[in-house]
Write a protein that holds these residues in place. Sequence first.
Motif, short mmCIF file in Angstrom:
data_model
loop_
_atom_site.label_atom_id
_atom_site.label_comp_id
_atom_site.label_asym_id
_atom_site.label_seq_id
_atom_site.Cartn_x
_atom_site.Cartn_y
_atom_site.Cartn_z
N SER A 37 0.83 -1.22 0.00
CA SER A 37 0.00 0.00 0.00
C SER A 37 0.85 1.26 0.00
N GLU A 38 2.03 1.17 0.64
CA GLU A 38 2.86 2.37 0.74
C GLU A 38 3.60 2.59 -0.59
N PRO A 39 3.79 3.88 -0.96
CA PRO A 39 4.42 4.15 -2.26
C PRO A 39 5.95 4.07 -2.22
N PHE A 129 2.43 7.29 14.70
CA PHE A 129 3.85 7.21 14.38
C PHE A 129 4.12 5.80 13.86
N ARG A 130 3.85 5.63 12.58
CA ARG A 130 3.96 4.29 12.03
C ARG A 130 4.75 4.25 10.73
N ASN A 131 4.62 5.31 9.92
CA ASN A 131 5.24 5.22 8.60
C ASN A 131 5.95 6.52 8.20
N GLY A 276 4.67 -11.93 10.39
CA GLY A 276 4.75 -10.52 10.78
C GLY A 276 3.75 -10.17 11.87
N GLU A 277 3.56 -8.88 12.01
CA GLU A 277 2.72 -8.39 13.10
C GLU A 277 1.25 -8.76 12.92
N CYS A 278 0.86 -9.16 11.70
CA CYS A 278 -0.55 -9.52 11.51
C CYS A 278 -0.82 -10.96 11.90
N LEU A 288 7.78 -6.81 17.40
CA LEU A 288 9.20 -6.47 17.23
C LEU A 288 9.77 -7.36 16.14
N VAL A 289 10.83 -6.89 15.46
CA VAL A 289 11.25 -7.61 14.27
C VAL A 289 11.91 -8.96 14.50
N ALA A 290 12.62 -9.12 15.61
CA ALA A 290 13.36 -10.38 15.79
C ALA A 290 12.45 -11.61 15.64
N LEU A 320 15.27 0.87 24.29
CA LEU A 320 14.74 2.17 23.89
C LEU A 320 15.80 2.86 23.03
N LYS A 321 15.39 3.36 21.84
CA LYS A 321 16.36 4.02 20.97
C LYS A 321 16.35 5.52 21.24
N VAL A 322 16.73 5.89 22.43
CA VAL A 322 16.81 7.31 22.77
C VAL A 322 18.23 7.56 23.25
C1 FAD Z 1 8.80 4.12 14.93
C2 FAD Z 1 8.95 2.65 15.10
C3 FAD Z 1 10.06 2.15 15.79
C4 FAD Z 1 10.21 0.78 15.96
N1 FAD Z 1 11.30 0.33 16.64
C5 FAD Z 1 11.50 -1.00 16.74
C6 FAD Z 1 12.65 -1.52 17.37
O1 FAD Z 1 13.48 -0.78 17.90
N2 FAD Z 1 12.84 -2.84 17.41
C7 FAD Z 1 11.95 -3.69 16.83
O2 FAD Z 1 12.17 -4.90 16.84
N3 FAD Z 1 10.82 -3.25 16.23
C8 FAD Z 1 10.57 -1.92 16.18
N4 FAD Z 1 9.44 -1.45 15.58
C9 FAD Z 1 8.44 -2.43 15.09
C10 FAD Z 1 8.81 -2.97 13.71
O3 FAD Z 1 9.04 -1.93 12.82
C11 FAD Z 1 7.68 -3.84 13.23
O4 FAD Z 1 7.58 -4.94 14.11
C12 FAD Z 1 7.87 -4.36 11.81
O5 FAD Z 1 8.03 -3.32 10.90
C13 FAD Z 1 6.65 -5.18 11.42
O6 FAD Z 1 6.84 -5.71 10.15
P1 FAD Z 1 5.61 -6.24 9.29
O7 FAD Z 1 6.15 -6.60 7.95
O8 FAD Z 1 4.83 -7.21 10.05
O9 FAD Z 1 4.67 -4.96 9.15
P2 FAD Z 1 4.96 -3.62 8.37
O10 FAD Z 1 6.40 -3.28 8.37
O11 FAD Z 1 4.00 -2.65 8.92
O12 FAD Z 1 4.55 -3.96 6.89
C14 FAD Z 1 3.24 -4.21 6.50
C15 FAD Z 1 3.04 -3.57 5.14
O13 FAD Z 1 1.88 -4.11 4.57
C16 FAD Z 1 1.21 -3.08 3.87
N5 FAD Z 1 -0.20 -3.51 3.69
C17 FAD Z 1 -1.13 -3.71 4.64
N6 FAD Z 1 -2.28 -4.11 4.09
C18 FAD Z 1 -2.08 -4.17 2.76
C19 FAD Z 1 -2.91 -4.51 1.65
N7 FAD Z 1 -4.16 -4.89 1.83
N8 FAD Z 1 -2.39 -4.41 0.42
C20 FAD Z 1 -1.10 -4.05 0.24
N9 FAD Z 1 -0.26 -3.72 1.25
C21 FAD Z 1 -0.76 -3.79 2.49
C22 FAD Z 1 1.38 -1.90 4.79
O14 FAD Z 1 1.14 -0.70 4.11
C23 FAD Z 1 2.81 -2.07 5.21
O15 FAD Z 1 3.68 -1.42 4.34
C24 FAD Z 1 9.24 -0.10 15.42
C25 FAD Z 1 8.12 0.40 14.74
C26 FAD Z 1 7.97 1.76 14.58
C27 FAD Z 1 6.77 2.29 13.86
#
Ligand code: FAD
Length: 805
Positions: A37-39, A129-131, A276-278, A288-290, A320-322
């Motif tokens: 979805s994101e450009p 604060f997500r994208n 992933g997170e879903c 979290l990513v790990a 914490l990344k501060v």
């Molecule tokens: C500011 C911030 C700081 C963070 N810091 C940390 C950290 O220090 N350590 C850590 O481990 N984690 C951190 N995280 C969390 C980490 O970024 C997420 O856990 C990770 O990005 C999740 O990955 P994902 O692929 O599941 O989801 P996302 O990265 O959110 O990717 C999902 C993608 O799917 C797209 N999408 C959704 N629905 C559709 C659809 N129907 N059609 C097409 N595309 C779609 C979305 O637009 C999105 O781009 C942080 C998150 C944020 C926002």
Amino acid sequence: MAKQKLALIGNGMAGVRCIEEILKIQPDRFEVTVFGSEPHPNYDRIQLSNVLQGATTIDDITINDWNWYKENNITLFSGETVTNIDTVKQIIYSDTNREVEYDQLILATGSIPFILPIKGADKKGVTAFRNIEDCEKMIEYSKNNKKAAVIGGGLLGLEAARGLLNLGMQVDVIHLSEYLMDRQLDPTAGKMLQRELESQGMNFYLGKQTQEVLGEIDVKGLRFSDGEEISADLVVMAVGIKPNVQLAKNCGIPVNRGIIVDDYMETGIPNIYSVGECAEHREMVYGLVAPLYEQGKVLAKRICGQESKAYEGSVLSTKLKVSGVDVFSAGEIFEDEKAKSIKEFNEWNGTYKKVMIRNGKISGAVLFGDTKESNNLLSMINKNADVSEYLKVGTSGEPSVSLVTSMSHEEIVCGCNGVTKGDIVTAIESKGLTSIEEVKGCTSASRSCGGCKPLVGDILELTLGADFSKSNQKESICTCTTLSRDEVVAEIREKNLTHTREVMNVLGWNTSDGCSKCKPALNYYLGMIHPVEYEDEKESRYVNERLHANIQKDGTFSVVPRMYGGVTNPEQLRKIANVADKYNVKLLKVTGGQRIDMFGVEKEDLPGVWADLDMPSGYAYGKTLRTVKTCVGENFCRFGTQDSIGLGIALEKKFERVGTPHKVKMAVSACPRNCAESGIKDLGVVGVDGAWEIYIGGNGGTHLRAAELLCKVKTSDEVIEITGAYIQHYRETANYLERTSVWVERVGFDTIKTIIGDKQKRNELNQRLDEALSVLQEPWKEIIESNAIQTGLFQKVKIPAISNK
Ligand SMILES: Cc1cc2nc3c(=O)[nH]c(=O)nc-3n(C[C@H](O)[C@H](O)[C@H](O)COP(=O)(O)OP(=O)(O)OC[C@H]3O[C@@H](n4cnc5c(N)ncnc54)[C@H](O)[C@@H]3O)c2cc1C
Ligand code: SF4
């Protein structure tokens, strides 16, 4: 044979990492299509915090650029959202009416930020604060607005708040709980964190529920459920995320909180997987990513038809990344009937460690102030290590390298970037890496929060053996640059750089504004190198130094006027008493540095207090000479043979106000009984039969260290000459924020002794110091005389008290 069609919905971190893993195993097996979805191409969401904090730029956080998709024959539909899936015919439909068939489908739709369902949440100026767009919005708002309110005192909220501070905004953080990061920390660590962040300039409203966002079209403020209102031009909601499952739900894919998957990331519908997170695995949804990267690995093998270990869930760890705040939390954090803890709390140096034990095994940990042990502890938690293993390492002083030895190659070292020990060892061996910086460049380990740096160092040491040299490990001054302190100082001198911005531009900083670590450091180095011409950048200084008073935990300030050599008189005492009455000073306290501290002064009263006192600032907040403690000496003490008070006053008057890398404390005792405690000061003087002994590098604080005898001289003038050379040498060669006790050990006592013992060098050092001393102003007086500074700096900002509950 025709390639199988593999589709990925969600171009984020988890989904694309899984595709990378698949490409590693079978690069040609699939025809891959990705919808996002994101450009943007796939980027590192974690780094958004660093983008906001000015430590990196949006351009630098791309993980796989557009070319990567081309090179790997991946068809990417970016800026396109999948709206439906026919799970029987195996067809995907997007919002541009595109139809794509699949044989295998991965759902990696991530999460959506939770927006509080309160009145006014849709006003202009409210953001999550997500994208990248959220980040850009905050940066844009900060250009024309001053006040930000962040709802949520968790990891994300605090990282956003720190970023907004860096962008020059005043930041209030509102949190429902009574302490910060209450899901990762216990109250002790949470309150320590609060104090640290307050000292960085954050303002907290704890135990507050936000009821309404105020304003017409634009945000004007917030109202809490208890009726209190605060003003705000920008509201950031960082109150949590929820798995993005709507698409899956609409298409009949079994969903609970997340998309339900088994141990191989398979959903309830054939040929459809989720990571992933879903995804919800064994009733757990990870944020979290790990763990998400672990899931991606398992799924990649499954899809490629390889035998793989089942995914059994992950232990979560957070950092914490501060900048300037070291916090770590992993596993369980609260005691109960069966879970006990080992705690170490050092209030003085602000460190706290809690290690949790359940059934004799290490089950969790919280670290504050010093997170060196975080990776070791995480490894023990993951291994379910016996408490005896922790006790052995914790008490034997056994080097941590032995813990690295016991880690398997599959164990994650860098949680943020999912880098394993095996990845690092392979990179070191195959690419001939020798430093942490090189490992970072090659593998991304330690690229994000940097918490795993010590472990990466241990792996280097283990892999390279005798070829590894700790002293060669170049430490950059912060993540904005790869240059070390010495390199930066040398470049400033050589290129005659004169402003922090100029340093950043010319030396290729990877941020435009620097960060809270490099800004004050550069400000110091520039002032040290150009003492006369350089105009101090007050905005680069920490809050106490900007306000010339120490902020206390209830948001009021403490004021310490100078009392040279610890000597006062009735007139000064009367003035202090009058001011204490007039401004309702809550506590008058005689300090260890022999002066009087006035606690509980409101910020807007500070200029009035200083004017009424009409005494110089004692710099109790500054990185400069704090006090010269003296004993009674020859005039009154029957043991005294020297005028310790006279020398103490002369030293304090001569060296007050000059900027040093960290605070400097001195003392003068008139005999070896040492009543002024000269043996634990940065510089201590002791009177002995017609002479003075000068001691250096002592510390009575966290780095307890006895001062070492530098030399013995006959006269007070010689003491002042030696002291001048010592201070200037410290100013010129120490790292910013390095106390003399650490500096003496790092540079070497003998080296310092040789330099100061050299008459010519001593003279040169004193000349340079005298130049710096010649331009110094009394700061309180400067503020009292400037209406502009008073209006800009001393407006009322409410900082609530920390609850002691
Ligand atoms: C500011 C911030 C700081 C963070 N810091 C940390 C950290 O220090 N350590 C850590 O481990 N984690 C951190 N995280 C969390 C980490 O970024 C997420 O856990 C990770 O990005 C999740 O990955 P994902 O692929 O599941 O989801 P996302 O990265 O959110 O990717 C999902 C993608 O799917 C797209 N999408 C959704 N629905 C559709 C659809 N129907 N059609 C097409 N595309 C779609 C979305 O637009 C999105 O781009 C942080 C998150 C944020 C926002
Ligand atoms: S240090 Fe010696 S001279 Fe000074 S007060 Fe103590 S006993 Fe007296």
